[in-house]
Design an enzyme around this catalytic site. Structure first.
Site, PDB file in Angstrom:
ATOM      1  N   GLY A  51       0.810  -1.216   0.000  1.00  0.00           N
ATOM      2  CA  GLY A  51       0.000   0.000   0.000  1.00  0.00           C
ATOM      3  C   GLY A  51       0.838   1.258   0.000  1.00  0.00           C
ATOM      4  CG  ASP A 204       0.637  -6.749   0.128  1.00  0.00           C
ATOM      5  OD1 ASP A 204       0.070  -6.047   0.987  1.00  0.00           O
ATOM      6  OD2 ASP A 204       1.863  -6.683  -0.111  1.00  0.00           O
ATOM      7  CB  THR A 205      -2.425  -6.812   4.273  1.00  0.00           C
ATOM      8  OG1 THR A 205      -1.043  -6.450   4.292  1.00  0.00           O
ATOM      9  CG2 THR A 205      -2.799  -7.381   5.634  1.00  0.00           C
ATOM     10  CB  THR A 228      10.364  -8.609   6.397  1.00  0.00           C
ATOM     11  OG1 THR A 228      11.006  -9.510   5.495  1.00  0.00           O
ATOM     12  CG2 THR A 228      11.356  -7.541   6.815  1.00  0.00           C
ATOM     13  CG  ASN A 265       1.392  -2.228   9.970  1.00  0.00           C
ATOM     14  OD1 ASN A 265       1.459  -3.156   9.174  1.00  0.00           O
ATOM     15  ND2 ASN A 265       0.466  -1.294   9.890  1.00  0.00           N
ATOM     16  N   GLY A 375       5.205 -16.114   5.121  1.00  0.00           N
ATOM     17  CA  GLY A 375       6.382 -16.951   5.263  1.00  0.00           C
ATOM     18  C   GLY A 375       6.600 -17.469   6.664  1.00  0.00           C
TER      19      GLY A 375
END
Length: 445
Positions: A51, A204-205, A228, A265, A375
């Site tokens: 974003g 994407d989230t 990450t 986040n 991941g």
């Protein structure tokens, strides 16, 4: 699912400015699309991305400049500029987004202050995935999941916060029309077969959370996008635009089917990745499984490290920084590589526990299941220690949740799935998951 092609997202450095090389990305996307169409019957395509970043376009829909990377430092002094226009608490009460220098709002104000000629030439701006969907379809829209990351989107109204934009001294007409997730934009205009372009979940989230294999009846579950970065949150029907949510550092993003993600986040496996880089630079030989085995055999830690400390944010000698932190806080200093890895993973698990307790306070109900995607879903050791510390079941997988969510939202838009609920039901039947139950560790208050 099968992976056809993977490529890096390149950056360009010009003086002090940092840009994305989106033309290189477009070349890869277009070439891959044509190659797949030559061998498969393709019905639809959809692009998702990170974003906040965007392409400013002029009246002829040509880029005014390259797209800045959110790590560009030009936004460093914009917080005070914005504060003088509208107080952060007032912005949060409308948008539910925490103020950060990476946000689209900070970047647009930087355009206005630093490069006013470029700002004045901007007729509209498209966030990254929306820009590529435009390149494929010729249709310029802002899909709501990506728009919600800008800090000028009102989640309760599901559109731009135009009165706020005016109060900020910006131009509302520079923001494109918004559309819901799963909107069909029309056939590809760049040549090739008549494949439908879909604005699925451009963020994407949002794609990843759409593919969380949670029970179809909802229930008390949370999600953790683990990589990450760590993104932990819950899916709600309504935004929680309270002072408490703001003070605890929670932000709001829009998801598939007009859902709201209340999330935070936080740092993720970045610290471990930097340790790996330092060890390899020092000539040490290992693989990831070896690191986890060494951590498993190391002694548990009586205390943990606050990985949100600013010293851990930048690249550098991370093992040395961890040792220095432990010395300063009277924590036993890890002596072996396995001890360092265990300290990092236990610190992450404790950070997740604290965030879950905060979420439970904000939503006034307990979280029984934590769904881990990305991941980090492959890190069984971290998932088990997270279950132990949080005192809840951890369900790990799918690792490629973003791709799965993107595909299933396309399937819904094309009519292959009959309801939004089918997206999660099919995700649950498609995902390879592992379940971790808490083992004999009492969760601390």
């Amino acid at each position: 699912m099968s992976e056809v092609h993977r490529f890096a997202t390149p950056m360009l450095v010009e003086g002090e400015r940092l840009y994305w090389d989106l033309e290189a990305v477009w070349t890869e996307l277009d070439a891959t699309f044509r190659r797949v169409c030559a061998s498969e019957e393709v019905r639809s395509i959809s692009v998702d991305s990170w974003g906040v970043d965007y392409v400013p376009l002029d009246a002829r829909m040509q880029p005014v400049r390259r797209a800045h990377c959110y790590r560009d430092t030009r936004t460093a002094n914009m917080a005070e500029q914005i504060r003088r226009r509208v107080h952060p608490s007032a912005i949060y009460a409308i948008t539910g987004v925490q103020p950060q220098a990476i946000n689209t709002l900070f970047q647009v104000v930087a355009d206005q202050v630093i490069t006013p000629a470029d700002y004045d030439r901007t007729a509209t701006r498209l966030l990254i995935a929306d820009y590529f969907n435009y390149r494929f379809s010729g249709q310029a829209f802002a899909e709501v999941s990506a728009a919600s990351t800008t800090q000028v989107f009102a989640p309760r109204l599901m559109t731009w916060a135009r009165p706020l934009i005016r109060r900020l001294g910006l131009h509302p007409e520079q923001w494109p029309p918004t559309i819901p997730s799963g909107t069909r934009l029309g056939p590809v205009q760049s040549g090739g077969p008549p494949v439908e372009v879909i604005a699925g979940c451009s963020h994407d989230t949002a794609c990843a959370v759409a593919a969380v294999p949670a029970a179809s009846d909802g229930g008390a579950w949370a999600f953790l996008s683990s990589g990450t970065w760590s993104i932990i949150g819950v899916e709600l029907d309504q935004a929680v635009l309270t002072g408490e949510a703001r003070m605890l550092g929670y932000t709001h993003e829009v998801g598939f089917n007009r859902s709201i993600r209340l999330l935070k986040n936080m740092t993720g496996l970045w610290v471990l990745q930097e340790c790996e880089r330092a060890w390899r630079k020092a000539g040490e030989a290992f693989n990831y499984d070896m690191l986890l085995d060494e951590a498993r055999r190391a002694d548990p830690w009586p205390e943990v490290v606050d990985l949100s400390d600013v010293r851990f944010a930048a690249r550098g000698d991370m093992p040395r920084r961890l040792r220095r932190y432990c010395q300063e806080h009277s924590i036993p200093v890890p002596g072996s590589r396995g001890a360092v890895v265990r300290l990092i993973l236990e610190s992450l698990a404790e950070m997740y526990r604290k965030a879950l307790r905060q979420l439970e306070t904000l939503i006034a109900r307990p979280v029984r299941v934590l769904h881990v995607v990305g991941g980090g879903a492959r890190n069984a050791l971290l998932n088990q220690w997270t279950a132990d510390r949080c005192g809840c079941q951890v369900v790990a997988g799918p690792a490629e949740a973003t791709s799965l969510g993107n595909l299933l939202v396309q399937a819904y838009a094309m009519g292959d799935l009959q309801s939004p609920g089918d997206v999660r039901r099919v995700a649950a039947r498609s995902a390879r998951i592992a379940v971790f139950d808490p083992k004999g560790v009492t969760s601390r208050p």
